[in-house]
Design a protein around this motif. Sequence first.
Motif, mmCIF file in Angstrom:
data_model
loop_
_atom_site.group_PDB
_atom_site.id
_atom_site.type_symbol
_atom_site.label_atom_id
_atom_site.label_comp_id
_atom_site.label_asym_id
_atom_site.label_seq_id
_atom_site.Cartn_x
_atom_site.Cartn_y
_atom_site.Cartn_z
ATOM 1 N N ARG C 119 -25.640 11.797 4.953
ATOM 2 C CA ARG C 119 -24.331 10.963 4.404
ATOM 3 C C ARG C 119 -23.697 11.389 3.424
ATOM 4 N N ARG C 120 -21.749 11.021 3.117
ATOM 5 C CA ARG C 120 -21.454 12.075 1.779
ATOM 6 C C ARG C 120 -21.784 11.197 0.653
ATOM 7 N N LEU C 121 -21.854 12.028 0.022
ATOM 8 C CA LEU C 121 -22.227 12.284 -2.090
ATOM 9 C C LEU C 121 -20.727 12.341 -2.514
ATOM 10 N N THR C 122 -20.175 12.736 -1.564
ATOM 11 C CA THR C 122 -19.272 13.994 -2.473
ATOM 12 C C THR C 122 -17.608 13.513 -2.743
ATOM 13 N N GLN C 123 -17.044 13.198 -3.700
ATOM 14 C CA GLN C 123 -15.417 13.254 -4.099
ATOM 15 C C GLN C 123 -14.587 14.577 -4.707
ATOM 16 N N ILE C 124 -14.446 15.373 -4.176
ATOM 17 C CA ILE C 124 -13.695 16.341 -4.859
ATOM 18 C C ILE C 124 -12.261 16.301 -5.554
ATOM 19 N N GLY C 125 -12.097 15.950 -6.213
ATOM 20 C CA GLY C 125 -10.865 15.686 -7.981
ATOM 21 C C GLY C 125 -9.643 16.843 -7.289
ATOM 22 N N PHE C 126 -8.891 16.886 -5.537
ATOM 23 C CA PHE C 126 -7.849 17.059 -5.741
ATOM 24 C C PHE C 126 -7.136 16.016 -5.848
ATOM 25 N N MET C 127 -6.182 15.198 -7.589
ATOM 26 C CA MET C 127 -5.261 14.228 -7.835
ATOM 27 C C MET C 127 -4.108 14.093 -7.090
ATOM 28 N N ARG C 128 -3.766 15.309 -6.123
ATOM 29 C CA ARG C 128 -2.409 14.805 -5.860
ATOM 30 C C ARG C 128 -1.965 13.900 -4.738
ATOM 31 N N ARG C 129 -3.868 13.668 -4.059
ATOM 32 C CA ARG C 129 -3.712 12.510 -2.940
ATOM 33 C C ARG C 129 -3.070 10.842 -3.442
ATOM 34 N N TYR C 130 -3.616 11.079 -4.975
ATOM 35 C CA TYR C 130 -3.638 9.967 -5.520
ATOM 36 C C TYR C 130 -2.004 9.695 -6.111
ATOM 37 N N ASP C 131 -0.860 10.243 -6.202
ATOM 38 C CA ASP C 131 -0.514 10.437 -6.789
ATOM 39 C C ASP C 131 1.011 9.432 -5.775
ATOM 40 N N THR C 132 1.768 8.731 -6.065
ATOM 41 C CA THR C 132 2.149 7.734 -5.276
ATOM 42 C C THR C 132 3.545 7.819 -4.579
ATOM 43 N N GLU C 133 4.332 9.556 -4.584
ATOM 44 C CA GLU C 133 4.865 10.293 -4.044
ATOM 45 C C GLU C 133 4.628 10.651 -2.941
ATOM 46 N N TYR C 134 3.017 11.358 -3.086
ATOM 47 C CA TYR C 134 2.551 12.127 -1.772
ATOM 48 C C TYR C 134 1.992 11.262 -1.024
ATOM 49 N N ALA C 135 1.769 10.419 -1.878
ATOM 50 C CA ALA C 135 0.905 8.674 -1.123
ATOM 51 C C ALA C 135 2.401 8.830 -0.239
ATOM 52 N N ARG C 136 3.869 8.811 -0.223
ATOM 53 C CA ARG C 136 4.527 7.253 -0.428
ATOM 54 C C ARG C 136 4.381 8.437 0.852
ATOM 55 N N LEU C 137 4.618 9.958 1.519
ATOM 56 C CA LEU C 137 4.951 11.003 2.071
ATOM 57 C C LEU C 137 3.595 11.130 2.804
ATOM 58 N N LYS C 138 2.774 10.627 2.637
ATOM 59 C CA LYS C 138 1.598 11.037 3.378
ATOM 60 C C LYS C 138 1.230 9.632 4.539
ATOM 61 N N SER C 139 1.716 8.847 3.900
ATOM 62 C CA SER C 139 2.254 7.254 4.686
ATOM 63 C C SER C 139 3.321 7.227 6.036
ATOM 64 N N LEU C 140 4.103 7.852 5.260
ATOM 65 C CA LEU C 140 5.487 8.369 6.329
ATOM 66 C C LEU C 140 5.061 9.294 7.556
ATOM 67 N N LEU C 141 4.196 10.283 6.942
ATOM 68 C CA LEU C 141 4.071 11.567 8.250
ATOM 69 C C LEU C 141 2.855 10.831 9.123
ATOM 70 N N ASP C 142 2.328 9.478 8.624
ATOM 71 C CA ASP C 142 1.461 9.558 9.204
ATOM 72 C C ASP C 142 1.430 8.051 9.929
ATOM 73 N N SER C 143 3.313 7.660 10.329
ATOM 74 C CA SER C 143 2.967 6.501 10.621
ATOM 75 C C SER C 143 4.060 7.059 12.157
ATOM 76 N N GLY C 144 4.173 8.199 12.194
ATOM 77 C CA GLY C 144 4.981 9.077 13.592
ATOM 78 C C GLY C 144 6.676 8.907 13.236
ATOM 79 N N ARG C 145 6.853 8.169 12.263
ATOM 80 C CA ARG C 145 8.378 7.809 12.297
ATOM 81 C C ARG C 145 9.132 9.302 12.633
ATOM 82 N N LEU C 146 8.573 9.900 11.920
ATOM 83 C CA LEU C 146 9.224 11.065 11.479
ATOM 84 C C LEU C 146 9.115 12.440 13.225
ATOM 85 N N GLY C 147 8.416 12.311 13.270
ATOM 86 C CA GLY C 147 8.138 13.032 14.985
ATOM 87 C C GLY C 147 6.568 13.706 14.788
#
Lengths: 340, 340, 340, 340
Positions: C119-147
């Motif tokens: 089972r997982r116990l560890t979270q690594i401190g890559f904090m960019r994943r929690y930045d608002t702009e990165y999160a918006r970009l990730k969400s856009l890419l995951d949506s598939g709207r841009l292919g």
Amino acid sequence: MSQLLGVAVLGAGHMGADHIRRLDRVVSGARVVAVADPDAARAEEAVAGRAGVTVHAEAEAALDVPGVEAVLIASPGEAHEEALLAAFARGLPVLCEKPMVPDPAGALRVVEAEAGLGRRLTQIGFMRRYDTEYARLKSLLDSGRLGRPLLLHCTHRNVSSPPYFTSAMLIDSSVSHEIDAARWLLGHEIDAVTVHRPRPSAGAPAGLSDPQFVVFETDRGALVDVEVFVNCGFGYQVRCEAVCEAGSARIGEDHTMVVTAAGGAREEVPADYLLRFADAYDRELRAWVDATRAGRVTGPSAWDGYAAAAVAEAGVRALESGTRTAVGLAPRPALYAEPH
Amino acid sequence: MSQLLGVAVLGAGHMGADHIRRLDRVVSGARVVAVADPDAARAEEAVAGRAGVTVHAEAEAALDVPGVEAVLIASPGEAHEEALLAAFARGLPVLCEKPMVPDPAGALRVVEAEAGLGRRLTQIGFMRRYDTEYARLKSLLDSGRLGRPLLLHCTHRNVSSPPYFTSAMLIDSSVSHEIDAARWLLGHEIDAVTVHRPRPSAGAPAGLSDPQFVVFETDRGALVDVEVFVNCGFGYQVRCEAVCEAGSARIGEDHTMVVTAAGGAREEVPADYLLRFADAYDRELRAWVDATRAGRVTGPSAWDGYAAAAVAEAGVRALESGTRTAVGLAPRPALYAEPH
Amino acid sequence: MSQLLGVAVLGAGHMGADHIRRLDRVVSGARVVAVADPDAARAEEAVAGRAGVTVHAEAEAALDVPGVEAVLIASPGEAHEEALLAAFARGLPVLCEKPMVPDPAGALRVVEAEAGLGRRLTQIGFMRRYDTEYARLKSLLDSGRLGRPLLLHCTHRNVSSPPYFTSAMLIDSSVSHEIDAARWLLGHEIDAVTVHRPRPSAGAPAGLSDPQFVVFETDRGALVDVEVFVNCGFGYQVRCEAVCEAGSARIGEDHTMVVTAAGGAREEVPADYLLRFADAYDRELRAWVDATRAGRVTGPSAWDGYAAAAVAEAGVRALESGTRTAVGLAPRPALYAEPH
Amino acid sequence: MSQLLGVAVLGAGHMGADHIRRLDRVVSGARVVAVADPDAARAEEAVAGRAGVTVHAEAEAALDVPGVEAVLIASPGEAHEEALLAAFARGLPVLCEKPMVPDPAGALRVVEAEAGLGRRLTQIGFMRRYDTEYARLKSLLDSGRLGRPLLLHCTHRNVSSPPYFTSAMLIDSSVSHEIDAARWLLGHEIDAVTVHRPRPSAGAPAGLSDPQFVVFETDRGALVDVEVFVNCGFGYQVRCEAVCEAGSARIGEDHTMVVTAAGGAREEVPADYLLRFADAYDRELRAWVDATRAGRVTGPSAWDGYAAAAVAEAGVRALESGTRTAVGLAPRPALYAEPH
């Protein structure tokens, strides 16, 4: 007012016809005297009943029409070498569309012929040098305010490629603009090139390696990277960021009109290069006419045409081999000693 | 670590429930002890089984729960005066949602009551002061780098208005944010207002005068203009440009992510104020909890709440009369001598 | 309200002290119970008289303090492997600052140890994943709207580098952020890397190869290029453009406030990453506390920590050799089957 | 090629000399035949030894030179009425610099004289209509994609004003550009105006009311607000945002080159209108020459010149009175029935 410059236009295709219109309707100080094209009907259509213009099947016949004082070459690239040498033989100043000569060996023969004359006659049609934004960036770099340039990040995107486009043409047709722009902006020669190929876009025709990512190295240690993507689907985008020791500068961000409507703020991206660079073509031709009437030759030289051909040819080899490929330039004749 | 601040929350509607969540999950240093709402079911739902929170129908009952050290007022504006006076009677620090008290006479009674105590207990919920961009603009203006401010151009747009919205509410609900922001950014009082009314948008409900264009004059000669358009259809936009003697500064341009796809480059406009100002609400509450635990009162004061009510009321009269309307403010008690 | 999560913080340097402040003052739901640092004075200073916190020289002693329910590792990277294994032995959930373990072999041992637990116990401190702009970009890419994504253009600039910085650290310290961001945004693994080196900037310390230009290839055919320039002189800039089959999206353009004064319009560039990513650190810690209290482990995993170490190590070899270098990843344990 | 259009230029000051250069060097299809200016030396200097151009002290003498087919009026505004009537008497097409005639009564006499001819001869020099960005905005509004326009927010800033500038000239010289642009963009007439005056900038000469904030109302219910600030100190800025029922569009944001260096990202703001609108002047003159050679009259009409004069005159009265002031337009002759 002063006498109009008499111009022979070689080639009456899309680009030639557009230059004829520009000389007639947009740019002052010149008049078209003769037009040559193997396709007589096309030449007649481009001339469209203008008085005092003769039409010819052979380029040399057009050059020999009385009143011809300068030549604009807009024929296919394969015909350029012969046309340039014919103009040189008659001492006529030339504006030659790009590519000057597609193969580096032929381009070098043109350089050597002009060097043999001991004076420049040729301006090459790299019109980006006449774009307002590029000119501002060049002026900023030359001012030294940002220090020495280290990196140039370039983007070159088209909506879609024409049916005849090949993977090599992404380099020797599309990226050739960035090759000249980078040499001009930096004042460096390019001496090596690597081409990285991501998996092709589903929007590209089968077999076309599109997009590509090209990295050039210059003789003074700068890097130039170019994303070329000729089936990006959304518009024509040409951007350039110069990263220097004391700051960076970007052009091509296209913020001319911001529209906010349902779904967000948006800016229109122009559909093609004729829209994006329309003013640059006008300025290019005006600069050529003005300089020629004043007995001067300015702008990109035959050496620039040769260097672009040599770098593009190395780029195509790098695309095929997948490895870093050196560019071998001939020694530069003294005639072209000035920085580009 | 130090003891958590015990908070009574008055009002468990949309805003109250959101603040309960924020005190529980987002902001450290506080805990909700009591919640009051005439609608018992709503209060129970907002509390959602959290241990150690009591639920009350009457505001005063919640204030008297042992362990209550501070009050957050999120009930309807009509209930604020009574709630504030009850908090004052108990010496409890208060965070009061806007409008502090909707009518200027009631707002002035609150000011006088607090002034009578001889110390501040109240922070008003003008959350824009806690937005990162507004804070940067305030800091720039206070630095004096741009000289004296002359004009403030403001835009306040919503996708659509709720069904109960009236023409007067464009002023006393929507523009009230700009009234406080302008007073705070400039450090001026507003002493006159003119409302210009273009023909209403076809997208506005029948009878609603939307958009409106409001011009405020300050006691130190600056102008503040506000476009308020609550049925703009495309998004939530809050922008502000300060024009000063030596330069201008703009916020709210929303360039967080630029998407280029078919049709142009676009940026997403947030849909509502909870998205746009989410972080500002967090910061506002954190600042209040931190200050209260340290025994201090900071942020917008009861005087700011009163001035906003008085200016908004003059604005509604200006809307109705179509003429320039003076704002008559009571003398400012010494307690509020500090600039806002 | 619910019980506060008891946390042991290992390491009381700059980052550890900042996390102690954040747990105490910013993020709700947790309290610091124990702090470990070989430098006792530093640990005492970070705790600063907070009641109920014990201070230890040894990490394991802190983990064994009654009430410790989770561990935050902010010690130097060399100490991480031992600390992670100690936490695993006690079944404690961990937030581990980056790099998880600097060398790939040690990182793989951590992955295998956690996989052995099932089972997982560890979270690594890559904090960019929690930045608002990165999160918006990730969400856009995951949506598939841009292919499908084809290219990622990244910029990572710092004002200046600390005195101990080496050419390898541009890759394994600075670019490691882009390595994780690219893997996360794309959902691809990186399998090869090339490092291009322009002539160093005059603004860089002697001997430091700065800037560098790094090109990664992913296992699904995308390219990721990164300009890393740690002595750019003007500010902290992190930008990312994703070029996809149907459009592109950019973040990091920093248009929060535009100031126009003598010399042009300007926007302030933040001075360092603590300013740029302050909110991301807050969100990261809040997400960890919330998930841990709910008995879940989310965010970047030990596998992500291992993959970042392996790619960075290949990058350093590519820098030294000047050639394209393959990344050899161990097989991925079933525990990490989920895309990052 | 076709015969060049013979042009008489009246006025050889700054603007006249610039137009002579433009007809000679930039725009094809025309040649200067005669120049008139009371200051003979100035006229000779503007002509600068060009062959075939005669120089005159009297406007009418220049009009009577053989070969004159069209007139360009660039003399001071007070001389325009007489010059226009003289051109009308000879049936000559005219390009008349703004203001057509400064006082509304004189402007109306010109309108009536041209209406009496039964055909248009006059194009007024409102060059913004020929600017690329304005043309894009006009085209977008005419497309109907954004619905009906409700508000126009305009900014008009100059670095500094010339010594002779008066408070009234902020309206009748500077804002007159926005008056024409607004009438053209909207296709509305302006029927009332209010001028708001903030405290003058410390950067303005003593006694000059600068900046001013002008609000126009149109006959179809739109509002147009204009910030005019002629001593803003930092650059020449002309911006316009059209707010419509279904979206808004902005021009003039000046994002042509973004420079990031110590202190932030910046864009250069052009220093004056000749830089900002250089291309618009070229296009304006080209459009006039092309239309005139084709026997047509296009562009802004004498009615537009009259309406601008009448609105500006009402604006000056509004400035002086401080109150909303109605604009009284004469009935529009049938000749100008077309929307502007």
